[in-house]
Every structure is written in C-alpha cells, then in structure tokens.
Design an enzyme around this catalytic site. Structure first.
Site, short mmCIF file in Angstrom:
data_model
loop_
_atom_site.label_atom_id
_atom_site.label_comp_id
_atom_site.label_asym_id
_atom_site.label_seq_id
_atom_site.Cartn_x
_atom_site.Cartn_y
_atom_site.Cartn_z
N TYR A 35 15.35 -54.16 95.07
CA TYR A 35 15.24 -55.43 94.31
C TYR A 35 16.00 -56.53 95.06
O TYR A 35 15.48 -57.64 95.25
CB TYR A 35 15.83 -55.20 92.92
CG TYR A 35 16.03 -56.44 92.07
CD1 TYR A 35 14.96 -57.05 91.44
CD2 TYR A 35 17.30 -56.99 91.88
CE1 TYR A 35 15.14 -58.17 90.65
CE2 TYR A 35 17.50 -58.10 91.09
CZ TYR A 35 16.43 -58.69 90.47
OH TYR A 35 16.60 -59.80 89.68
N ASP A 46 -2.07 -61.81 85.43
CA ASP A 46 -1.27 -60.87 86.21
C ASP A 46 -0.99 -61.56 87.54
O ASP A 46 -1.91 -61.75 88.35
CB ASP A 46 -2.05 -59.56 86.43
CG ASP A 46 -1.28 -58.56 87.30
OD1 ASP A 46 -0.24 -58.94 87.87
OD2 ASP A 46 -1.74 -57.42 87.39
N LYS A 79 15.04 -60.42 96.44
CA LYS A 79 15.72 -61.66 96.02
C LYS A 79 16.36 -62.37 97.21
O LYS A 79 16.43 -63.60 97.24
CB LYS A 79 16.75 -61.34 94.93
CG LYS A 79 16.10 -60.94 93.60
CD LYS A 79 15.17 -62.02 93.05
CE LYS A 79 14.64 -61.72 91.66
NZ LYS A 79 13.75 -62.76 91.12
N SER A 118 18.58 -64.56 91.91
CA SER A 118 19.55 -63.62 91.33
C SER A 118 20.81 -63.64 92.20
O SER A 118 20.73 -63.98 93.39
CB SER A 118 18.96 -62.21 91.32
OG SER A 118 19.95 -61.25 91.04
N1 NAP Z 1 17.96 -59.83 83.52
C1 NAP Z 1 18.81 -60.01 84.52
O1 NAP Z 1 19.95 -59.46 84.54
C2 NAP Z 1 18.44 -60.90 85.68
C3 NAP Z 1 19.45 -61.32 86.55
C4 NAP Z 1 19.12 -62.13 87.62
C5 NAP Z 1 17.82 -62.54 87.82
N2 NAP Z 1 16.84 -62.13 86.96
C6 NAP Z 1 15.48 -62.58 87.23
O2 NAP Z 1 14.98 -63.27 86.11
C7 NAP Z 1 13.55 -63.22 86.09
C8 NAP Z 1 13.08 -62.84 84.69
O3 NAP Z 1 13.55 -61.54 84.39
P1 NAP Z 1 13.99 -61.07 82.93
O4 NAP Z 1 15.35 -60.51 83.06
O5 NAP Z 1 13.73 -62.14 81.94
O6 NAP Z 1 12.98 -59.82 82.76
P2 NAP Z 1 12.00 -59.37 81.57
O7 NAP Z 1 12.65 -59.57 80.25
O8 NAP Z 1 11.57 -57.99 81.95
O9 NAP Z 1 10.79 -60.39 81.72
C9 NAP Z 1 10.00 -60.36 82.88
C10 NAP Z 1 8.81 -61.28 82.71
O10 NAP Z 1 8.04 -61.22 83.92
C11 NAP Z 1 6.69 -60.98 83.55
N3 NAP Z 1 5.98 -60.26 84.60
C12 NAP Z 1 6.36 -59.16 85.27
N4 NAP Z 1 5.39 -58.76 86.11
C13 NAP Z 1 4.35 -59.62 85.94
C14 NAP Z 1 3.06 -59.74 86.49
N5 NAP Z 1 2.59 -58.87 87.40
N6 NAP Z 1 2.28 -60.76 86.08
C15 NAP Z 1 2.72 -61.65 85.17
N7 NAP Z 1 3.93 -61.60 84.61
C16 NAP Z 1 4.74 -60.59 84.99
C17 NAP Z 1 6.76 -60.19 82.25
O11 NAP Z 1 5.57 -60.40 81.50
P3 NAP Z 1 4.43 -59.31 81.19
O12 NAP Z 1 5.05 -57.95 81.28
O13 NAP Z 1 3.95 -59.68 79.83
O14 NAP Z 1 3.40 -59.55 82.26
C18 NAP Z 1 7.93 -60.86 81.56
O15 NAP Z 1 7.49 -62.00 80.88
C19 NAP Z 1 13.16 -62.22 87.17
O16 NAP Z 1 12.74 -62.90 88.32
C20 NAP Z 1 14.45 -61.47 87.44
O17 NAP Z 1 14.51 -60.94 88.73
C21 NAP Z 1 17.12 -61.32 85.89
#
Ligand code: NAP
Length: 253
Positions: free
Chosen positions: A164, A67, A168, A149
């Site tokens: 959020y 975590d 970022k 992001s």
């Molecule tokens: N999706 C979008 O549209 C988008 C756009 C721009 C940027 N991003 C960025 O991309 C990154 C990844 O996001 P995603 O879209 O792939 O989201 P996601 O599918 O929800 O995946 C998020 C990941 O972060 C992990 N995580 C969250 N809290 C955690 C904690 N306390 N300890 C350890 N791991 C943790 C989760 O793992 P567990 O829950 O298993 O711990 C999961 O593996 C983020 O930084 C997000 O801000 C996303």
C-alpha cells in the site's frame, strides 16, 4: 468557499469513509458533487440524507455508479459529467484500497495489481480526464486533490502494508509531477495532496483484515480529513496548498 458555490466537483470513492465526508462537506458548501463508487445504494442513501438539510448555501449530490478500475466506465462517467454540467471544477481522487500482505510472502500478482490499479492508475486516469475537461471548458482555477497518506511519505511500522505504501509514494510523485506539468503549461489549475494518518473508516474491513488498529491507536474521523480538503480549496486562487499532512494527536508514525 463562496467561489465554489454552484460549481462541479467529482469525488471518487464517495460511498464510505473519507470520500463520503468530503462529498457531504462540499455539498454543504454549495457545490454540485458527482459522487462516484461501485456501491450505488450507498451513494443514493447519501444523496437522500443531504436533500433538504437546513441552513447555508446548499448544493446537491449526484450518485454515479463507477468502478474506477474499469477504464471504459471512467471515460463514460467523465463524458456524462461534461454532457450534463459542461465542466468539472474540482476533482477529489479519494477512492483507494489497502491489503494486508507481506512482500516476502506475495505469491500472486492479483493483490498488487488491485492496489496499483486503484490507487495509482485510476487516480492518474481521473486526473488526466479532469484536467482535459477543465482546459476544454475554460476552467482556469480548477483544483485536483489527491487523498494520499502518511504512508506516501514514510515507511509505516506495520508489516503487511508496504505494498500500500508503495502506491501512496507514487501518489506523492504524481502530485509534484502534475504541479510541475501545470506550471510549465502556465496553467492556474492547483494540485494538493492530503496525507492523513490513521482514520476511522471501513478501509481495513474492506481489505478483509482481522487487525484492529483502532483499538490501540489514536485516530482521526473522516470529517477531519474533509476539513483539510475544504481548507485547501478555500484558499485564494493564487495560493496552492501543496501538501497537508494530518495526524491524530499522539500518533507514533
Ligand atoms: N482510513 C485510513 O486510515 C486512511 C489513512 C490515510 C489515507 N487513506 C486514504 O483515504 C482514501 C479513502 O479511504 P477510506 O479510509 O475512506 O476507505 P473506505 O472507507 O474503505 O472507502 C473507500 C472508498 O473507495 C471506494 N473504492 C474502492 N475501490 C473502488 C473502485 N474500484 N471503484 C470505485 N470506488 C472504489 C469505495 O467505494 P465502493 O466500494 O462502493 O466502490 C469507498 O467509497 C484512500 O485513498 C485511502 O488510501 C485512508
């Protein structure tokens, strides 16, 4: 990417979405990937999927239940990496969360705390521990990548996501701040911010959000973002890709 073959990458948030794709891509390029997240089973399934895949140089994936908001767990995890592999060469700070909450309606601090702890404080701790390990183990060409992001560079048109966006924007400052510190220290460690637009992942589901942004908006796939990470890593060691902004064609942000 040949020079990264056999070297060690830590990817946070590798159990889903963008982090899982990045971890998989780095393994396919021959890296030893330490995949961190809370959902250990998901990490194990990814490791199993990557075992014995055909073609090209092959690395390996090592699941580590962490975590990233738990400071002691993070410190132990990086110590484990040092004890097991001796060094870390690449850190991908990917783990992140969003929450749909209006600033004008925020009446409790837990939402904002979770956002800042995950997206800003944990990222900063992982960065500090990785840079220290790179220095101590003589890794001169290390690379720190922040998954930022478009929300880190502009104010999103969606209300409910400005909290959020504020985290970022912090990542944008942390990227340039780290670059300046490394430059002053005459370090060759590189730092890159990768800033995607909308990506199809579980991020809104994890936020408990009812909105379906994917229905009406164009989106990227996680692999598109992983390709940007590989692009930045694959540059010659004197080239620092400072910022990669990647949007789906037709995105209105
Ligand atoms: N999706 C979008 O549209 C988008 C756009 C721009 C940027 N991003 C960025 O991309 C990154 C990844 O996001 P995603 O879209 O792939 O989201 P996601 O599918 O929800 O995946 C998020 C990941 O972060 C992990 N995580 C969250 N809290 C955690 C904690 N306390 N300890 C350890 N791991 C943790 C989760 O793992 P567990 O829950 O298993 O711990 C999961 O593996 C983020 O930084 C997000 O801000 C996303």
């Amino acid at each position: 990417m040949e020079r990264w073959c056999g070297r060690v990458a830590v990817v946070t948030g590798a159990s889903a979405g963008i982090g899982a794709s990045i971890a998989e891509s780095l393994v396919r390029h021959g890296m030893v990937v330490v995949a961190m997240a809370r959902r250990e089973q998901r990490l194990k399934e990814l490791a199993e999927k990557l075992q014995g895949g055909g073609g090209g140089p092959k690395g390996s994936l090592h699941p580590l239940k962490v975590d990233i908001c738990n400071e002691a767990e993070v410190r132990d995890a990086f110590q484990w990496v040092k004890d097991t592999y001796g060094a870390v060469h690449v850190l991908v700070n990917n783990a992140g969360i969003t929450r749909n909450v209006k600033l004008s309606e925020m009446e409790r601090t837990d939402v904002m705390r979770a956002l800042v702890e995950t997206n800003v404080i944990a990222l900063s701790l992982c960065t500090g521990l990785a840079v220290r390990m790179m220095r101590e183990s003589g890794v001169e060409d290390g690379h720190i990548i922040h998954i930022n992001s478009v929300a880190g560079h502009s104010i999103l048109p969606f209300t409910g996501h400005h909290s959020y966006g504020s985290t970022k924007h912090a990542v944008t400052v942390l990227t340039e701040g780290l670059r300046k510190e490394l430059m002053e220290a005459k370090s060759k460690i590189r730092v890159t911010s990768v800033s995607p637009g909308l990506v199809k992942t579980e991020i809104f589901e994890a936020a408990g959000s009812q909105e379906d942004l994917y229905k009406e908006n164009p989106y990227l796939n996680p692999q598109d973002v992983a390709d940007c990470v590989v692009f930045a890593l694959g540059m010659p060691s004197h080239v620092q890709i400072h910022e990669v902004t990647v949007k789906p064609v037709g995105e209105f942000i």
